[in-house]
Design a protein around this motif. Sequence first.
Motif, short mmCIF file in Angstrom:
data_model
loop_
_atom_site.label_atom_id
_atom_site.label_comp_id
_atom_site.label_asym_id
_atom_site.label_seq_id
_atom_site.Cartn_x
_atom_site.Cartn_y
_atom_site.Cartn_z
N UNK A 161 -4.66 4.28 5.36
CA UNK A 161 -5.60 3.55 4.55
C UNK A 161 -4.86 3.82 3.02
N UNK A 162 -3.74 2.98 2.62
CA UNK A 162 -3.28 3.41 1.39
C UNK A 162 -4.73 2.55 0.40
N UNK A 163 -5.26 3.98 -0.24
CA UNK A 163 -5.96 3.52 -1.52
C UNK A 163 -4.85 2.52 -2.53
N UNK A 164 -3.86 3.14 -2.90
CA UNK A 164 -3.32 3.55 -4.33
C UNK A 164 -1.92 4.08 -3.90
N UNK A 165 -0.42 3.03 -3.68
CA UNK A 165 0.41 3.54 -3.28
C UNK A 165 1.55 4.44 -4.84
N UNK A 166 0.59 4.18 -5.74
CA UNK A 166 1.12 5.45 -6.70
C UNK A 166 1.89 6.50 -6.37
N UNK A 167 1.00 6.86 -6.37
CA UNK A 167 0.37 8.38 -5.63
C UNK A 167 0.46 9.20 -3.99
N UNK A 168 1.95 10.10 -3.77
CA UNK A 168 1.99 9.71 -2.27
C UNK A 168 2.00 11.09 -2.17
N UNK A 169 2.05 11.83 -2.73
CA UNK A 169 2.06 13.31 -2.81
C UNK A 169 3.72 13.90 -1.45
N UNK A 170 4.81 13.90 -3.03
CA UNK A 170 5.93 14.54 -2.62
C UNK A 170 5.49 15.79 -2.91
N UNK A 171 6.54 17.19 -1.93
CA UNK A 171 6.94 18.02 -2.39
C UNK A 171 8.46 18.61 -1.68
N UNK A 172 8.81 19.84 -2.60
CA UNK A 172 9.87 19.96 -2.57
C UNK A 172 9.87 20.39 -0.62
N UNK A 173 11.30 19.97 0.26
CA UNK A 173 11.59 19.66 1.45
C UNK A 173 11.14 21.80 1.29
N UNK A 174 11.29 22.77 0.64
CA UNK A 174 10.73 23.87 1.24
C UNK A 174 9.42 23.96 2.72
N UNK A 211 -3.17 0.29 7.10
CA UNK A 211 -4.13 -1.23 5.91
C UNK A 211 -3.77 -0.34 5.00
N UNK A 212 -4.00 -1.31 4.12
CA UNK A 212 -4.57 -1.12 2.66
C UNK A 212 -5.69 -2.33 2.15
N UNK A 213 -6.28 -1.61 0.88
CA UNK A 213 -6.98 -2.41 0.48
C UNK A 213 -6.98 -3.74 -0.05
N UNK A 214 -6.50 -4.54 0.03
CA UNK A 214 -6.36 -5.90 -0.35
C UNK A 214 -5.41 -7.30 0.77
N UNK A 215 -5.56 -8.47 0.87
CA UNK A 215 -4.62 -8.96 1.32
C UNK A 215 -3.33 -9.18 0.51
N UNK A 241 0.72 -3.23 9.54
CA UNK A 241 0.45 -3.75 8.26
C UNK A 241 -0.81 -4.81 8.09
N UNK A 242 -2.12 -4.37 7.28
CA UNK A 242 -2.82 -5.46 7.10
C UNK A 242 -3.93 -4.98 5.40
N UNK A 243 -4.10 -5.60 5.19
CA UNK A 243 -4.60 -5.73 4.35
C UNK A 243 -6.51 -6.05 4.45
N UNK A 244 -6.84 -5.26 4.24
CA UNK A 244 -8.55 -5.15 4.19
C UNK A 244 -9.23 -5.28 2.82
N UNK A 245 -10.09 -6.21 2.48
CA UNK A 245 -10.43 -6.12 0.75
C UNK A 245 -11.60 -5.50 1.25
N UNK A 246 -11.69 -4.24 0.32
CA UNK A 246 -12.88 -3.16 0.00
C UNK A 246 -14.17 -3.93 -0.28
N UNK A 247 -15.43 -3.74 0.44
CA UNK A 247 -16.25 -3.88 -0.36
C UNK A 247 -16.56 -2.58 -1.00
N UNK A 248 -18.36 -3.45 -1.95
CA UNK A 248 -19.16 -2.36 -3.06
C UNK A 248 -20.49 -2.17 -1.44
#
Length: 478
Positions: A161-174, A211-215, A241-248
């Motif tokens: 599940x992608x909660x925010x695609x701005x945060x991707x965890x990118x590191x050097x190939x080494x 999945x991600x957190x909204x359609x 890929x699908x969007x499933x809305x978060x609940x609270x």
Amino acid sequence: MKVLMVASECAPFIKTGGLADVVGALPAALSGHDIDCRILLPAYPSLQPLLSDGRQVAQYDDLPGGFGQLVLVTAEGVDLLLLDAPQLFDRPGQPYSTPDGSDWPDNHLRFGALAQAAARVALDGVAAWRPDIVHAHDWQAALTPVYLKQSDQKAPKSVLTIHNIAFQGRFGAHVLSELGLRGDWFHPEALEFHGDLGFLKGGLMFADGITTVSPNYASEILTPQYGMGLEGVLQSRTGVLSGILNGIDTHVWDPSTDPALARGYNARSLGRKVENRARIAQRLGLDPDASGPLFCVISRLTEQKGLDALASTVPHIVKHGGQLALLGSGDATIEQAFKDACQTFPGSVGAVFGYDEEFAHLLQGGSDAILIPSRFEPCGLTQLYGLRYGTLPVVARTGGLADTVIDANVAALSAECATGFVFDDVSASGIEAVLNRVFDRFAEKGQWQMMQRAAMRQAVGWDQSALAYTQLYQDLTG
Ligand code: ADP
């Protein structure tokens, strides 16, 4: 069915944002569908006191970053598998960054270890429990599907599940070899992201379901504007890929029973909100006799949230008799802008800079409207809390905000289904234009209350989404 959730946050134990709320609430919602969840989490300092109540169920000598043991413990009604590796997780402050705010230099090892432990639980089971599905959340858990595909054992299906695609965890190939990843997978069709190793990229390539957190966000991230460079990867995987809305969590967020409020209320006793407003005014030094609307902001202070643009509109809010109460932390420049606003407009603008869960509840309980001018917003939770508390959301038309708030346009007002205000232009002038509409509606007390009641009627719990996740798990396991 058994599901292993893998995440770096889970409310109420460790939280920096909405990810924690979702991971904390979803397992309880799934239990109603006969799904037995365990949540694998790093044993940060806030979780260490639980270790002594649990039992060790596995130990691994060769995780990225070295040794780690898994401790099974039940807390707050959920079964947690805590990855106890003090050399990686017993550190002060936020989960991802040093006390001075830079990323921990070994984050690849820390979250590589989390993903590898998850894969081992998935492949071998622990304490006679082996999941049918492994559900990984965000980049920190995203190598889990990669490790599963790398194994030659038969693996359970994976969901990412992608909660925010701005945060991707990118590191050097080494770091590839430090993480025990296959060198021949270092190419753009697998783990490579523009010359680096991409945790999220790899997970998106190898997960069985995404999945991600909204359609709406599920469509947006297929475009260059929102995909943050991963739109091509996602376009190649639209079939899964699908969007499933978060609940609270509607028990934790219930205005009639919320212990953080000065006075509880429901849709028939909205007048009681003023007692919560008085408590907010007291805490922030706001004029208690103001008659205009009280706006609140509860947010990370970042450009994503559009709060730089909002800061310029403070004089407009004050000029029209409004008040503003802000709770947030983050970007120093944005924080300074609101500090200045507090000094310029004492009695009308007040702020708490920091993290305060209880005050977040009180702000929802006592404000008239919540401002969320995000430039992008995968789902957003604070507008859902706002709906539940009759605190009308004023939101940018993006991501899950657009999926969850019905704008107070003429048609929706006459159909009595408007629940907030939606606008397109995240700029000072765009925000001022929507604020003008809010002031107009607020002046019509009957209409405002009608909107509050419509907002409070809206289903914001997990029922529908838990069903959608259940369906997805069932489809994947056949
Ligand atoms: P994001 O995950 O992008 O930060 P969301 O709207 O999805 O945004 O979730 C934010 C969550 O964090 C909500 O539960 C909100 O109430 C909470 N929150 C944000 N900032 C604060 C703060 N300073 N103090 C308390 N709670 C906060």
